[in-house]
Design an enzyme around this catalytic site. Structure first.
Site, mmCIF file in Angstrom:
data_model
loop_
_atom_site.group_PDB
_atom_site.id
_atom_site.type_symbol
_atom_site.label_atom_id
_atom_site.label_comp_id
_atom_site.label_asym_id
_atom_site.label_seq_id
_atom_site.Cartn_x
_atom_site.Cartn_y
_atom_site.Cartn_z
ATOM 1 N N ARG A 160 -13.619 -8.788 2.129
ATOM 2 C CA ARG A 160 -12.211 -8.521 1.807
ATOM 3 C C ARG A 160 -11.396 -9.798 2.033
ATOM 4 O O ARG A 160 -10.504 -10.137 1.258
ATOM 5 C CB ARG A 160 -11.649 -7.386 2.688
ATOM 6 N N HIS B 221 -7.790 0.878 -6.235
ATOM 7 C CA HIS B 221 -7.898 -0.045 -5.096
ATOM 8 C C HIS B 221 -8.592 -1.320 -5.602
ATOM 9 O O HIS B 221 -9.721 -1.630 -5.225
ATOM 10 C CB HIS B 221 -8.718 0.632 -3.989
ATOM 11 N N ARG C 286 0.879 -1.190 0.000
ATOM 12 C CA ARG C 286 0.000 0.000 0.000
ATOM 13 C C ARG C 286 0.900 1.218 0.000
ATOM 14 O O ARG C 286 1.660 1.447 0.941
ATOM 15 C CB ARG C 286 -0.912 -0.004 1.232
ATOM 16 N N GLN D 35 -10.249 -4.020 -3.262
ATOM 17 C CA GLN D 35 -11.513 -3.588 -2.665
ATOM 18 C C GLN D 35 -12.684 -3.921 -3.579
ATOM 19 O O GLN D 35 -13.730 -4.414 -3.139
ATOM 20 C CB GLN D 35 -11.470 -2.070 -2.420
ATOM 21 N N CYS E 280 -16.438 1.256 1.341
ATOM 22 C CA CYS E 280 -15.255 0.419 1.574
ATOM 23 C C CYS E 280 -14.730 0.545 3.002
ATOM 24 O O CYS E 280 -14.021 -0.323 3.468
ATOM 25 C CB CYS E 280 -14.162 0.786 0.580
ATOM 26 N N ASP F 64 -17.601 6.882 -0.583
ATOM 27 C CA ASP F 64 -16.310 6.715 0.083
ATOM 28 C C ASP F 64 -16.016 8.045 0.768
ATOM 29 O O ASP F 64 -16.683 9.061 0.495
ATOM 30 C CB ASP F 64 -15.239 6.362 -0.975
#
Ligand code: CP
Ligand code: NVA
Length: 308
Positions: free
Chosen positions: A280, A132, A105, A135, A252, A215
């Site tokens: 996830r 992402h 990340r 996700q 998310c 988000d």
């Protein structure tokens, strides 16, 4: 003998649609086996490198590796030599000698891609400022569970034109759903997507939607930015009322309650945020299984896992 290419998971458009669909199907299979997980990763190690905060990504990769028999090593990027004293190439070459895969990340997608060019092991994008993808695999697993299909649905996104939105937009043509993004005009970007439209009318975007997604308005690294521009894009009960009666709400996480979404929506039956978070884990297992398939992952007898 031909050498198979390394299966990096960096950005959805890099990976053939059929492979992405097979990974999603395997995520369902692995979720069905959550109490008897196949020991696919016995003897394998995953390095997890972070230069940003994480709860779900770190926990889900760690639990996924361990439940399937593997090991993890977590590194804070600023404690590694790559942060000032060593080149990306040297880091990539050395990590390739120690572990079987790297989940990372970091802010810069370009640096992630550069790292992947020097490794002989798979690199997985655990979030960059660009995208992402892990996700979205979990999100689509959730949509499929809740709606029994993905194709043909109307998904509506509200708020920032950010990494998570881009991965949703990249997924729209793969799974053939319609994505309508309600994004403030000043934040619009000229990027080509298929099955994706943009509007500044949030109520119009929500109309008859099957899935409502948002988000945070302030992604990691953007702290201090003004958020007043997003006020008309908040997901609240008025906005949810425009959607289908059985529409689901997704996020998310982490959530800034009272900003991009109200507590009322989060507490309503439409909200599937915790199932989405759990997914996830199952999506991560399937992504890892695809990435590590050249590293000795063996499908156990009796465990029917799709071929890629
Ligand atoms: N959604 C997500 O990536 O969460 P974390 O930042 O907690 O990993
Ligand atoms: N857009 C958010 C996603 C967090 C999982 C961020 O980049 O901070």
């Amino acid at each position: 003998m031909t050498t198979k290419p390394v299966n990096h998971f960096l950005d959805l458009p890099d990976i053939p649609a059929e492979t992405l669909k097979a990974i999603l199907a395997n995520a369902q299979t692995l979720k069905a086996h959550k109490f008897n997980p196949p020991q696919l990763f016995e003897g394998l190690s995953l390095a997890m490198v972070f230069d940003k905060r994480s709860t779900r990504t770190r926990m889900s990769f760690e639990v996924a590796m361990k439940q399937l028999g593997g090991h993890t090593i977590v590194m804070n990027m600023e404690e590694m030599q790559i942060s000032g004293a060593e080149s990306i190439e040297d880091t990539a070459q050395v990590l390739s000698r120690f572990v079987d895969g790297i989940m990372i990340r970091m802010s810069s997608h370009e640096t992630l891609v550069e790292l992947s060019k020097y490794t002989t092991i798979p690199v997985i994008n655990g979030l960059t400022d660009w995208s992402h993808p892990c996700q979205i695999m979990a999100d689509l697993l959730t949509v499929e569970e809740k709606k029994s299909r993905i194709e043909g649905l109307k998904v509506a996104w509200f708020g920032d034109f950010n990494n998570v939105m881009r991965s949703w937009a990249q997924a729209a043509s793969v799974w053939n759903f319609d994505l309508v993004c309600a994004v403030p005009e000043p934040l619009m970007k000229d990027e080509p997507f298929q099955n994706v439209s943009f509007t500044q009318d949030a109520m119009l975007a929500a109309k008859d939607a099957d899935v409502i997604v948002t988000d945070t308005w302030v992604s990691m690294g953007q702290e201090g930015k003004s958020i007043s521009i997003f006020d008309p894009y908040q997901v609240n009960t008025d906005l949810m009322a425009q959607a289908q009666d059985d529409a689901i709400f997704m996020h998310c996480m982490p959530i800034h309650r009272g900003e991009e979404v109200t507590n009322e929506v989060l507490a309503s039956p439409a909200s599937v945020i915790y199932d989405e978070a759990e997914n996830r884990l199952h999506a991560q297992k399937a992504i890892l299984a695809w990435c590590l398939e050249n590293s000795g992952v063996k499908i156990q007898e009796g465990e029917k896992i799709n071929e890629y």
